[in-house]
Design a protein around this motif. Structure first.
Motif, PDB file in Angstrom:
ATOM      1  N   ALA A  28      -8.679   0.700   3.659  1.00 23.31           N
ATOM      2  CA  ALA A  28      -7.566   0.875   4.603  1.00 23.31           C
ATOM      3  C   ALA A  28      -6.210   0.982   4.763  1.00 23.31           C
ATOM      4  CB  ALA A  28      -7.568  -0.712   5.468  1.00 23.31           C
ATOM      5  N   VAL A  29      -6.168   1.935   5.872  1.00 18.17           N
ATOM      6  CA  VAL A  29      -4.923   2.935   6.705  1.00 18.17           C
ATOM      7  C   VAL A  29      -3.504   1.685   6.546  1.00 18.17           C
ATOM      8  CG1 VAL A  29      -3.498   3.401   8.680  1.00 18.17           C
ATOM      9  CG2 VAL A  29      -5.984   3.916   8.392  1.00 18.17           C
ATOM     10  N   ALA A  30      -3.998   0.530   5.955  1.00 15.08           N
ATOM     11  CA  ALA A  30      -2.558  -0.769   6.265  1.00 15.08           C
ATOM     12  C   ALA A  30      -2.450  -0.541   4.918  1.00 15.08           C
ATOM     13  CB  ALA A  30      -3.085  -2.236   6.762  1.00 15.08           C
ATOM     14  N   GLU A  31      -3.408  -0.788   4.349  1.00 16.51           N
ATOM     15  CA  GLU A  31      -2.615  -0.221   3.092  1.00 16.51           C
ATOM     16  C   GLU A  31      -1.912   0.623   2.133  1.00 16.51           C
ATOM     17  OE1 GLU A  31      -5.919  -1.322  -0.120  1.00 16.51           O
ATOM     18  OE2 GLU A  31      -7.001  -0.496   1.539  1.00 16.51           O
ATOM     19  N   ILE A  32      -2.415   2.235   2.971  1.00 11.13           N
ATOM     20  CA  ILE A  32      -1.235   3.369   2.397  1.00 11.13           C
ATOM     21  C   ILE A  32      -0.169   3.253   3.056  1.00 11.13           C
ATOM     22  CG2 ILE A  32      -1.378   5.852   3.271  1.00 11.13           C
ATOM     23  CD1 ILE A  32      -4.293   5.835   3.670  1.00 11.13           C
ATOM     24  N   ILE A  33       0.420   2.522   4.685  1.00 11.33           N
ATOM     25  CA  ILE A  33       1.515   2.553   4.798  1.00 11.33           C
ATOM     26  C   ILE A  33       2.249   1.305   3.672  1.00 11.33           C
ATOM     27  CG2 ILE A  33       2.936   1.569   7.331  1.00 11.33           C
ATOM     28  CD1 ILE A  33       0.072   3.063   8.456  1.00 11.33           C
ATOM     29  N   LEU A  34       1.687   0.485   3.660  1.00 13.28           N
ATOM     30  CA  LEU A  34       2.171  -0.709   3.030  1.00 13.28           C
ATOM     31  C   LEU A  34       2.729  -0.196   1.767  1.00 13.28           C
ATOM     32  CD1 LEU A  34       0.388  -3.532   4.425  1.00 13.28           C
ATOM     33  CD2 LEU A  34       2.178  -2.761   5.294  1.00 13.28           C
ATOM     34  N   ALA A  35       1.924   0.627   1.069  1.00 14.75           N
ATOM     35  CA  ALA A  35       1.957   1.182   0.259  1.00 14.75           C
ATOM     36  C   ALA A  35       3.556   1.989  -0.066  1.00 14.75           C
ATOM     37  CB  ALA A  35       0.871   1.545  -0.826  1.00 14.75           C
ATOM     38  N   VAL A  36       3.696   2.632   0.409  1.00 16.55           N
ATOM     39  CA  VAL A  36       4.672   4.317   1.106  1.00 16.55           C
ATOM     40  C   VAL A  36       5.968   3.270   0.963  1.00 16.55           C
ATOM     41  CG1 VAL A  36       3.868   6.200   0.559  1.00 16.55           C
ATOM     42  CG2 VAL A  36       4.218   4.598   2.670  1.00 16.55           C
ATOM     43  N   GLU A  37       5.587   2.278   2.231  1.00 16.91           N
ATOM     44  CA  GLU A  37       6.794   1.694   2.415  1.00 16.91           C
ATOM     45  C   GLU A  37       7.402   0.207   1.786  1.00 16.91           C
ATOM     46  OE1 GLU A  37       8.018   2.806   4.494  1.00 16.91           O
ATOM     47  OE2 GLU A  37       6.921   3.593   6.393  1.00 16.91           O
ATOM     48  N   ASN A  38       7.454   0.288   0.934  1.00 13.41           N
ATOM     49  CA  ASN A  38       6.624  -0.845  -0.472  1.00 13.41           C
ATOM     50  C   ASN A  38       7.084  -2.563   0.037  1.00 13.41           C
ATOM     51  OD1 ASN A  38       7.417   0.959  -2.264  1.00 13.41           O
ATOM     52  ND2 ASN A  38      10.166   1.777  -1.364  1.00 13.41           N
ATOM     53  N   MET A  39       6.037  -2.554   0.788  1.00 12.57           N
ATOM     54  CA  MET A  39       5.815  -3.613   1.254  1.00 12.57           C
ATOM     55  C   MET A  39       4.349  -4.381   0.589  1.00 12.57           C
ATOM     56  SD  MET A  39       7.018  -3.638   5.075  1.00 12.57           S
ATOM     57  CE  MET A  39       6.467  -1.932   5.749  1.00 12.57           C
ATOM     58  N   GLU A  40       3.946  -5.783   0.802  1.00 15.80           N
ATOM     59  CA  GLU A  40       2.517  -6.355   0.282  1.00 15.80           C
ATOM     60  C   GLU A  40       2.252  -6.714   1.618  1.00 15.80           C
ATOM     61  OE1 GLU A  40       0.945  -6.581  -2.878  1.00 15.80           O
ATOM     62  OE2 GLU A  40       2.741  -4.910  -3.310  1.00 15.80           O
ATOM     63  N   LEU A  68       1.577   5.686  -3.853  1.00 14.16           N
ATOM     64  CA  LEU A  68      -0.041   5.622  -3.643  1.00 14.16           C
ATOM     65  C   LEU A  68      -0.870   5.014  -5.030  1.00 14.16           C
ATOM     66  CD1 LEU A  68      -0.410   8.417  -1.288  1.00 14.16           C
ATOM     67  CD2 LEU A  68      -0.489   5.850  -0.544  1.00 14.16           C
ATOM     68  N   ARG A  69       0.282   5.738  -6.205  1.00 11.90           N
ATOM     69  CA  ARG A  69      -0.448   5.487  -7.677  1.00 11.90           C
ATOM     70  C   ARG A  69      -0.933   4.385  -8.650  1.00 11.90           C
ATOM     71  NH1 ARG A  69       0.870   5.945 -11.763  1.00 11.90           N
ATOM     72  NH2 ARG A  69       3.086   7.643 -11.411  1.00 11.90           N
ATOM     73  N   ARG A  70       0.799   4.222  -7.469  1.00  9.78           N
ATOM     74  CA  ARG A  70       1.049   2.327  -8.651  1.00  9.78           C
ATOM     75  C   ARG A  70       0.295   1.446  -7.634  1.00  9.78           C
ATOM     76  NH1 ARG A  70       6.740   4.778  -8.358  1.00  9.78           N
ATOM     77  NH2 ARG A  70       7.009   3.470  -6.487  1.00  9.78           N
ATOM     78  N   ALA A  71       0.027   1.682  -6.330  1.00 12.20           N
ATOM     79  CA  ALA A  71      -0.863   0.422  -5.015  1.00 12.20           C
ATOM     80  C   ALA A  71      -2.272   0.723  -5.917  1.00 12.20           C
ATOM     81  CB  ALA A  71      -0.295   1.128  -3.823  1.00 12.20           C
ATOM     82  N   GLY A  72      -1.914   1.760  -6.682  1.00 13.14           N
ATOM     83  CA  GLY A  72      -3.726   1.853  -6.730  1.00 13.14           C
ATOM     84  C   GLY A  72      -4.804   2.538  -5.902  1.00 13.14           C
TER      85      GLY A  72
END
Length: 184
Positions: free
Chosen positions: A75-87, A49-53
Motif C-alpha cells: 500500500a502507498v501508506a506503507e511506503i510513506i510511513l516507512a520513509v517518514e519513520n512512522m508505524e 524501505l528495506r528495514r520496513a520489509g
C-alpha cells in the motif's frame, strides 16, 4: 497526516522499481537517472524501505533492489510511513490536548481528515500506481529476449565503419603496411 517530499519521492521511486524490475534487481543509479533524484537521497529512502520489509537488496554486479512482496500487496501508506519513520498502528499526529482543542474549534474536521487520508492511502496499492503510469504511456523495461543467431534474427549484414570503408589505417602498425609513395 503530513506527506513530505520524502514520501512523494519514495512512492515515485517504488513505482519506478515496480515498473522496471523484470526477474532481476534494479540499481538505484538507473532509478536516480530516470527520476532525476539524487543517488544518495535514494540510498537513504531505500534503506528505510528495506528495514520496513518493502524491498530486498542484492549486492554485487547485477545487484540492486526488488520488491519484497507483490505490487498489489504494498500500500502507498506503507511506503510513506516507512520513509517518514512512522508505524500505521502508532500513527497519532496530535497529542490528546491538541485533538481536544481542534475538536473544540473545528469539530471533527481535521481529525477525520487525517484518518481518511491514511485510509485512502492504505487502499491504493503499488499495482494501482503501475497501471495508472502505464495508462499514461510510461515505458517499462522490455522483457529479456532470448539470444538468437544473426541468421535467424532477420538482421542483415552489419555496416562496416567509415574508416574501414575508406581504407584509412586505424593504427600505427597499419600505416607501416601501406606502400611508400615517392615524393618529388
Amino acid at each position: 497526516m503530513r506527506i513530505t517530499t520524502r514520501g512523494k519521492v519514495a512512492v515515485s521511486a517504488m513505482t519506478d522499481l515496480a515498473l522496471h524490475q523484470r526477474m532481476k534487481p534494479v540499481s538505484l543509479t538507473t532509478i536516480s537517472q530516470r527520476q532525476g533524484t539524487s543517488l544518495s537521497y535514494l540510498e537513504q529512502l531505500f534503506s528505510a524501505l528495506r528495514r520496513a520489509g518493502l524491498v530486498e537488496s542484492t549486492r554485487g554486479p547485477g545487484g540492486g533492489y526488488a520488491l519484497a512482496r507483490r505490487a498489489e500487496q504494498i500500500a502507498v501508506a506503507e511506503i510513506i510511513l516507512a520513509v517518514e519513520n512512522m508505524e500505521v498502528d502508532d500513527y497519532q499526529p496530535l497529542t490528546a490536548p491538541q485533538v481536544a482543542q481542534l475538536k473544540a474549534m473545528t469539530g471533527e474536521l481535521w481529525v477525520s481528515f487525517n484518518a481518511r487520508v491514511l485510509e485512502y492511502l492504505q487502499s491504493v496499492s503499488l499495482k494501482d500506481l503501475m497501471e495508472q503510469a502505464q495508462a499514461q504511456g510510461v515505458v517499462t523495461a522490455p522483457e529479456p529476449e532470448a539470444k538468437t543467431s544473426r541468421k535467424n534474427s532477420g538482421i542483415g549484414p552489419v555496416a562496416r565503419p567509415l574508416m574501414a570503408r575508406l581504407q584509412i589505417p586505424n593504427s600505427v602498425f597499419a600505416l607501416g603496411a601501406l606502400p611508400l609513395v615517392s615524393r618529388r
